[in-house]
Design a protein around this motif. Structure first.
Motif, short mmCIF file in Angstrom:
data_model
loop_
_atom_site.label_atom_id
_atom_site.label_comp_id
_atom_site.label_asym_id
_atom_site.label_seq_id
_atom_site.Cartn_x
_atom_site.Cartn_y
_atom_site.Cartn_z
N VAL A 249 28.64 12.35 12.35
CA VAL A 249 29.29 13.79 12.86
C VAL A 249 28.72 14.54 11.88
CG1 VAL A 249 31.22 15.05 13.13
CG2 VAL A 249 31.27 12.63 14.11
N THR A 250 28.95 14.19 10.34
CA THR A 250 28.69 15.41 9.55
C THR A 250 27.45 15.42 9.57
OG1 THR A 250 30.46 14.36 8.28
CG2 THR A 250 29.00 16.04 6.98
N MET A 251 26.34 14.59 9.66
CA MET A 251 25.09 14.99 9.60
C MET A 251 24.38 15.70 11.06
SD MET A 251 23.43 14.19 7.13
CE MET A 251 24.83 14.78 5.77
N LEU A 252 25.47 15.69 11.94
CA LEU A 252 25.06 16.53 13.30
C LEU A 252 25.20 17.95 12.83
CD1 LEU A 252 24.62 16.80 16.17
CD2 LEU A 252 27.22 16.54 16.64
N PHE A 253 26.26 18.16 11.94
CA PHE A 253 26.36 19.53 11.47
C PHE A 253 25.12 20.14 10.84
CE2 PHE A 253 30.82 19.09 12.53
CZ PHE A 253 31.23 20.27 12.88
N ASP A 254 24.49 19.05 9.92
CA ASP A 254 23.47 19.39 9.36
C ASP A 254 22.30 19.80 10.19
OD1 ASP A 254 21.69 19.41 6.98
OD2 ASP A 254 20.82 17.51 7.68
N ASP A 255 22.34 19.02 11.32
CA ASP A 255 21.03 19.10 12.13
C ASP A 255 21.09 20.57 12.87
OD1 ASP A 255 19.81 16.61 11.66
OD2 ASP A 255 21.26 15.59 13.37
N ILE A 256 22.49 20.84 13.10
CA ILE A 256 22.52 22.35 13.74
C ILE A 256 22.37 23.38 12.55
CG2 ILE A 256 24.15 23.66 15.12
CD1 ILE A 256 24.81 20.96 16.43
N LEU A 257 23.57 23.26 11.68
CA LEU A 257 23.60 24.49 10.75
C LEU A 257 23.01 24.31 9.34
CD1 LEU A 257 27.28 25.12 11.40
CD2 LEU A 257 25.62 26.16 12.48
N TRP B 59 12.79 6.54 24.64
CA TRP B 59 12.53 8.23 24.66
C TRP B 59 12.20 8.81 23.51
CZ3 TRP B 59 12.97 9.21 29.64
CH2 TRP B 59 13.81 8.13 30.50
N ASN B 60 12.02 8.01 22.35
CA ASN B 60 11.51 8.59 21.01
C ASN B 60 9.94 8.26 20.84
OD1 ASN B 60 11.93 8.18 17.58
ND2 ASN B 60 12.03 10.32 18.51
N PHE B 61 9.72 7.19 21.46
CA PHE B 61 8.34 6.50 21.28
C PHE B 61 7.19 7.70 21.38
CE2 PHE B 61 4.50 4.05 21.84
CZ PHE B 61 4.39 3.44 20.80
N PRO B 62 6.40 7.99 20.87
CA PRO B 62 5.34 8.98 20.94
C PRO B 62 4.53 8.71 22.30
CG PRO B 62 4.61 7.53 19.15
CD PRO B 62 5.90 7.01 19.46
N PRO B 63 4.37 9.98 22.97
CA PRO B 63 5.03 11.50 22.63
C PRO B 63 6.48 11.45 22.90
CG PRO B 63 3.88 11.56 24.61
CD PRO B 63 3.58 10.09 24.07
N ALA B 64 7.19 12.06 21.99
CA ALA B 64 8.74 11.86 22.03
C ALA B 64 9.35 12.95 22.94
CB ALA B 64 9.32 11.97 20.56
N LYS B 65 10.34 12.48 23.52
CA LYS B 65 11.06 13.66 24.53
C LYS B 65 12.33 14.06 23.74
CE LYS B 65 9.02 11.52 28.91
NZ LYS B 65 8.43 10.61 28.24
N ILE B 66 12.76 13.21 22.90
CA ILE B 66 14.03 13.57 21.93
C ILE B 66 13.91 13.05 20.63
CG2 ILE B 66 15.05 11.29 22.79
CD1 ILE B 66 17.87 12.94 22.91
N PHE B 67 14.65 13.80 19.72
CA PHE B 67 14.46 13.32 18.03
C PHE B 67 15.80 13.03 17.73
CE2 PHE B 67 11.22 16.40 19.73
CZ PHE B 67 10.11 15.63 19.17
N MET B 68 15.83 12.00 16.74
CA MET B 68 17.13 11.63 16.18
C MET B 68 17.87 12.53 15.34
SD MET B 68 16.50 8.30 14.03
CE MET B 68 15.81 7.50 15.12
N GLY B 69 17.22 13.22 14.64
CA GLY B 69 17.49 14.34 13.50
C GLY B 69 18.27 13.53 12.40
N ASP B 70 19.01 13.89 11.43
CA ASP B 70 19.53 13.36 10.47
C ASP B 70 20.69 12.43 10.88
OD1 ASP B 70 17.68 14.49 8.72
OD2 ASP B 70 19.04 15.50 7.47
N SER B 71 21.38 13.15 11.63
CA SER B 71 22.60 12.21 12.54
C SER B 71 22.34 10.91 12.69
CB SER B 71 23.12 13.11 13.50
OG SER B 71 22.36 13.16 14.62
N GLY B 72 20.99 10.68 13.49
CA GLY B 72 20.50 9.64 13.83
C GLY B 72 20.19 8.42 12.66
#
Length: 321
Positions: free
Chosen positions: A50-58, A185-198
């Motif tokens: 949850v906290t890293m989700l804030f990092d991805d957004i803000l 969905w993340n294997f190249p070419p990716a349609k979505i990215f995990m970010g720091d939360s992932g």
């Protein structure tokens, strides 16, 4: 923010298995009716996700991320998870790490201690693993794929141990399933990215799983050997240049070297999958001493690979110029 899909699916499925279906847990003292090991994993995983989700957004500052990693690691340690011993390849007995205690606080007549060697090593291991997986999330599908391989290897290892490791095997296969579902969905070419939360959540879980599977750090080291050694190599190189080892942007990681050497993203990712899978298989089939030999081979192989990729990259650069 694709990491939300990983940690939410993990939390939902594990909650159904352990709370609703009441599958066998780790067999430790319960807090609020939940095994304390499992509670530590859920609280720590939720907090980092949850906290890293804030990092991805803000966006969060590096010291804030590091402080969070330390806090999450301390939650895990407080739940009773830790590196209590290390296998001694030269003797039958393991090396006990719970020999030096530092008193922290006394509550209701009970003195709570900090195990200097065990808890400190656990803290370094967990913080390190969170950053390792975050480091390799630089190419589509890499962090998700290698994390799936590592989680599945720990699942197989826990099944082989049997007994009280059934809960560990279940946790590992749930994590592997959550990550593989995302990887599609993340294997190249990716349609979505995990970010720091992932990536931070995966690093946290892959740090915890070897500890609750009987302290099988050698197995985890081999399964994640390339990203671990690569991260150490890059961090040391940055330190020698007077740069921050955790957040300095550059193109010096192994996956960057593959791309510079002329491989495309899919080729680079698949090659690293094969390497990680091969060493994970070796880890599952080897004794403690053989794992040490395999780790030495892994380190040598990494430096040879870096040298070869650098030569290929330089040759391409000279050709273009």
């Amino acid at each position: 923010i694709g990491g939300v899909a990983i940690f939410l699916s993990f939390l939902i499925v594990s909650t159904i298995c352990f709370i609703v279906l009441k599958y066998k847990s780790f067999g430790f003292a319960e807090i609020f009716g939940v095994d304390r090991h499992l509670l530590g994993i859920w609280i720590g995983g939720s907090l980092i996700g949850v906290t890293m989700l804030f990092d991805d957004i803000l966006g969060l500052k590096p010291w804030q991320k590091l402080s969070l990693q330390i806090m999450v690691s301390l939650i895990v340690i407080a739940s009773g998870i830790g590196i209590n011993s290390l296998a001694n390849p030269f003797a039958g007995e393991s090396i006990n790490l719970n020999s030096i205690y530092v008193p922290i606080i006394k509550l209701n007549g009970v003195v709570y201690h900090f195990s200097l060697l065990s808890d400190l090593l656990t803290l370094i291991w967990l913080v390190g693993m969170m950053n390792v997986v975050n480091f390799i999330d630089g190419v589509d599908g890499l962090a998700g794929g290698i994390s799936t391989i590592a989680a599945f290897a720990i699942f197989i290892l826990s099944l082989n141990i049997g007994g009280t490791q059934a809960a560990t095997a279940l946790i590992a296969i749930i994590l592997a399933g959550s990550t593989f579902g995302f990887l599609i969905w993340n294997f190249p070419p990716a349609k979505i990215f995990m970010g720091d939360s992932g990536s931070m959540f995966l690093g946290f879980m892959l740090g915890v799983l070897p500890l609750i599977s009987g302290g099988k750090l050698a197995t985890a080291f081999l399964a994640l050997g390339f990203p671990i050694i690569d991260s150490l190599y890059v961090a040391i190189a940055r330190l020698t240049q007077g740069k921050n080892p955790l957040n300095t942007p550059d193109k010096t990681h192994l996956h960057h070297r593959f791309l510079k050497a002329g491989f495309n993203q899919r080729q680079s990712v698949v090659l690293l999958y094969v390497i990680s899978g091969s060493f994970a298989w070796v880890a599952l089939r080897s004794t403690t001493m053989n794992k040490i030999y395999a780790s030495i081979v892994l380190i040598i192989l990494l430096f040879v690979t870096i040298r070869v990729l650098n030569e290929m990259g330089n040759k391409i650069s000279r050709t273009k110029s």
